[in-house]
Design a protein around this motif. Sequence first.
Motif, PDB file in Angstrom:
ATOM      1  N   LEU A  16       0.299  -1.327   0.095  1.00  0.00           N
ATOM      2  CA  LEU A  16       0.245  -0.028   0.038  1.00  0.00           C
ATOM      3  C   LEU A  16       1.003   1.174   0.065  1.00  0.00           C
ATOM      4  N   VAL A  40      -4.453   6.566  -3.922  1.00  0.00           N
ATOM      5  CA  VAL A  40      -3.609   5.424  -2.992  1.00  0.00           C
ATOM      6  C   VAL A  40      -2.990   4.070  -4.123  1.00  0.00           C
ATOM      7  N   ALA A  94      -7.653   2.449   5.409  1.00  0.00           N
ATOM      8  CA  ALA A  94      -6.903   3.478   5.076  1.00  0.00           C
ATOM      9  C   ALA A  94      -8.323   4.985   5.678  1.00  0.00           C
ATOM     10  N   GLU A  95      -8.747   4.441   5.324  1.00  0.00           N
ATOM     11  CA  GLU A  95      -9.613   5.690   4.880  1.00  0.00           C
ATOM     12  C   GLU A  95     -10.417   5.882   6.537  1.00  0.00           C
ATOM     13  N   ALA A  98      -7.338   6.467   8.892  1.00  0.00           N
ATOM     14  CA  ALA A  98      -7.233   7.926   9.676  1.00  0.00           C
ATOM     15  C   ALA A  98      -8.268   9.201   9.905  1.00  0.00           C
ATOM     16  N   THR A 114     -14.257   6.166  -0.411  1.00  0.00           N
ATOM     17  CA  THR A 114     -13.450   5.661  -1.079  1.00  0.00           C
ATOM     18  C   THR A 114     -14.029   4.999  -2.575  1.00  0.00           C
ATOM     19  N   GLY A 140      -3.944  10.532   7.605  1.00  0.00           N
ATOM     20  CA  GLY A 140      -3.264   9.287   6.206  1.00  0.00           C
ATOM     21  C   GLY A 140      -1.822   8.428   6.195  1.00  0.00           C
ATOM     22  N   LYS A 141      -0.491   9.281   6.250  1.00  0.00           N
ATOM     23  CA  LYS A 141       0.332   8.738   6.345  1.00  0.00           C
ATOM     24  C   LYS A 141       0.666   7.709   7.384  1.00  0.00           C
ATOM     25  N   ALA A 143      -1.939   5.888   9.232  1.00  0.00           N
ATOM     26  CA  ALA A 143      -2.937   4.909   8.454  1.00  0.00           C
ATOM     27  C   ALA A 143      -2.161   3.928   7.655  1.00  0.00           C
ATOM     28  N   VAL A 144      -1.674   3.974   6.423  1.00  0.00           N
ATOM     29  CA  VAL A 144      -0.524   3.399   5.727  1.00  0.00           C
ATOM     30  C   VAL A 144       0.048   2.666   6.177  1.00  0.00           C
ATOM     31  N   ILE A 147      -1.488  -0.189   8.583  1.00  0.00           N
ATOM     32  CA  ILE A 147      -1.815  -1.437   7.490  1.00  0.00           C
ATOM     33  C   ILE A 147      -0.847  -2.112   6.580  1.00  0.00           C
ATOM     34  N   ASN A 148       0.378  -1.680   6.486  1.00  0.00           N
ATOM     35  CA  ASN A 148       1.643  -2.231   5.915  1.00  0.00           C
ATOM     36  C   ASN A 148       1.745  -2.865   7.302  1.00  0.00           C
TER      37      ASN A 148
END
Length: 963
Positions: A16, A40, A94-95, A98, A114, A140-141, A143-144, A147-148
């Motif tokens: 992601l 994304v 991610a939405e 965040a 999304t 947002g950053k 959150a990404v 998730i990764n």
Amino acid sequence: MAVEVPTPTGPARPDLKILETRIYRGPNVWSYQQAIHLVVDLGSLEEYPTVSLPGFTDQLVELVPGLDRHTCSRGRRGGFIERLHEGTWLGHVAEHVALQLQTLAGHDSRRGKTRAVKGEPGRYNVVYSYTDETVGVAAGKLAVRLINHLVDAEDGFDFEAELNAFLRQAERVAFGPSTSAILEEAASRDIPYIRLNSASLVQLGQGVHAQRIRATMTSKTGALAVDIASDKDLTTKLLGSAGLPVPKQEAVRTVRGALEAARRIGFPVVVKPLDGNHGRGVCLDLTSDEEVEKAFDIARAQSRRGTIIVESFVTGRDYRCLIVGGKMQAIAERVPAHVVGDGTHTVGELVEITNADPRRGVGHEKVLTKIKVDANALAVLAGQGHTLESVPADGEMVKLALTGNMSTGGISIDRTYDAHPDNVEIAEEAARIVGLDVAGIDFICPDITYPVRETGGAICEVNAAPGFRMHTHPTVGEPQFIAKPVVDLLFPPGTQSRVPIVAVTGTNGKTTTSRMIAHIFKGLGRKVGMTSTDGVVIDERLVIKADASGPRSARMVLQNPRVDFAVMEVARGGILREGLGYDRNDIAVVTNIAPDHLGMKGIDTLRQLADVKAVIVEAVPRDGFAVLNADDPHVRNMRRRCSGGIVWFSMAEPGSEVREFVDDYCRRGGRAVVLDPSERGEMIVIKHGRRSMQLAWTHLLPATFGGAARFNIANALAAAGAAFAGGAPLHDIRQGLRTFATTYYLSPGRLNLVQVGNADVFVDYCHNAAGMKELGVFVDRYAEQKQGQSDLGRTSRIGMIGAAGDRRDDDIRELGEVAAHHFDVVVVREDARLRGRRPGESAQLVAEGARKAMADGARCRQVEIVLDELEATRHVLARTNPGDVVVMCVDNHARVVAELEERTNSAQAGARLGTPGAGTSDPDLDPSTLTETAEAEGDEAEGEALATVPSEAQPAALDDTAV
């Protein structure tokens, strides 16, 4: 309903990525409100919805508490968790993450959506609301990254540490509790605000109505009053001379002076810095020379000027009285930081237990501040015979600070309705004497419910910019809504806070329409601020020369204290990049939708272009108006997106389908601006219900050149509709249109006529095929008029044209084709900025289109290429004969007009001297060098981007996610 799980082709990888970040600071193509837009790329994770990732959902919910409250599209609590278990893609996750991270930081962010990027599998538009853009992007950053990490653990990634760092960053950029209280009250009254720096300097209101605050200091706070309040010695003397109860006090600069003052005043005493705040450096209840010496060093360390105050120690409770506009609004009793013994825990353990209260945070992060154990706290403990290891008795109150400031861990008890009227009068008088509009009066007295003149007590300080936290969030008692009187002070009931905003957009004609509207309201005596592709104009002064049709320029206009009316030219580039620069516009004008900028930033069709332009229509409130072109079907369809009223304008003939549509709307009480033809010409008529009001003959308006410039007739209709919707009287609308001419000084670069050697030379900005069609019709009609009025032979038509290099090849060729049907000679030039093309490439495409039209029988007989604009100008002038009609479609109109004027002046000088005029251009005469320049921000500033607008017309609200 569970999603169909695709068959993975390999192990899940943390692929992601954020490809692009946009910050919308106003209404935009995705939302009515400000939003963050991330593009994304899921990479291999496109094959892995959440249901195919074992343990992912459980870990996520454990690490990010609060996700179980997200309703998502289900409309009920827990809806998002259901989506996770059924299977949803990680862009959607991610939405939500965040949004929840912002919620953990204390920001109320609840809406998001999304959507897949059309035609690019695995890429998604993730859009979510924000309160502070720095925090929103950081959320947002993070959150990404999270998730990764949950897909495949990242070495060295500690989410708890990253979350704490994120929360600290949010606390640094957040408004303080006092500023937040004022802004919340302003928002409840629909008063807009603009943050002016990274701290607490904020503008409330717009233009001429604007007021500023910094924390609790306001535009009405006098600098002299602040200086007096900062000088504690002077304050005490002024209050004492007015007969108010104050302690005995002396100002000193040395230890010896402090000792002597303490002896004269009499122990116990207080030692504090003259210019301190928040209780820093204040030492109380000093009973010996040794304590005074130590206190002097502590106070001097917190003093900026080195002057120390020694005053008598007044015993009693600590009260803060808040005075706003000369009236008492709240009183709080301040209790110093302390713990209460239970006979079991040590003082240190009790501090930890107290700080564990969720209401306590660092600094002003929360309603209470954590107690800090430092050298001062240890000294206070020692004075009570305790250490951190002491176990106080059950019920014993152990102080860790002597002052009751909230910033040192103190608590507050609301006493607003307990104060004796005499004490209220004393506090109000103190604020008036110092001269503060918002003042914090510190009372020390045994009990605020009894008169201090009888029980003993005194005013120990008068504070400018007093904190509101102790009143809005008292530890004990009812909160006081003290922001209301502050906002009342700045905006008394019934006063305005907004300036009228007219937003103008469309493919062609928006600049001229904007100038016409501004000209009409200038005639009404308004101080008009205008943005356009030529720059920012404040009250007819060009203050910045640039492509200023974007949101940054709009905010610049709204910050100017002279502006009482705003006209904003709005380009598609600014909308796509940052949204609008304000929350709403009172009047929206859409001139037309035509093929231009297609193939850029995901805008491939006229419908998509119309969706972008419709943002200003969606930003019209219920009491506003949209002025729409009824002749354009794409513009006509925008009526469904407007919450306010509609004013149609149309050039359709009576009896036509469009005119019947407009007339039927007016019969039902609507408004419109139309043309009524007669034997004497065309009359502009304003219709309101069944009333018809004649405005002006089109051929008598200077901008129409005797009615030949049909596009300026349409622009005049739009401007008249906007002015009528804005409340301008009919006479003033008529006068504005009759006095508006397309001269270089009123409308630079828009059909400016310059007489050069008995030839009519028009300078215009036309750069697309749709505009060229309208311009060609004007050339045909104008040439016919000229031919009928002149004894010269056949009038030749010469056109100098050029296309922007970032347009599609077919669009560039079409420009040449259209021009070939209206000009005898076409000279092709190029812009200085090639926009990704090779030199000569776009010119060749234009020439190809023109030659193709010539082969099909078009009027044009010759096509020439002269790439440099100035050289092309000179080339055209060299082959121009008296009586010819020349149209120069330019990029840098200032240089071209300077060249034309130089030729004209040289010719006139030569005629006076009896010699031929052979003028040459002097670059020092370039008008553009006389004006401040700025970076372009409208369509001309656009680069390539990955994000797209919705492929179908979507409701603008972020309606998929509800927290």
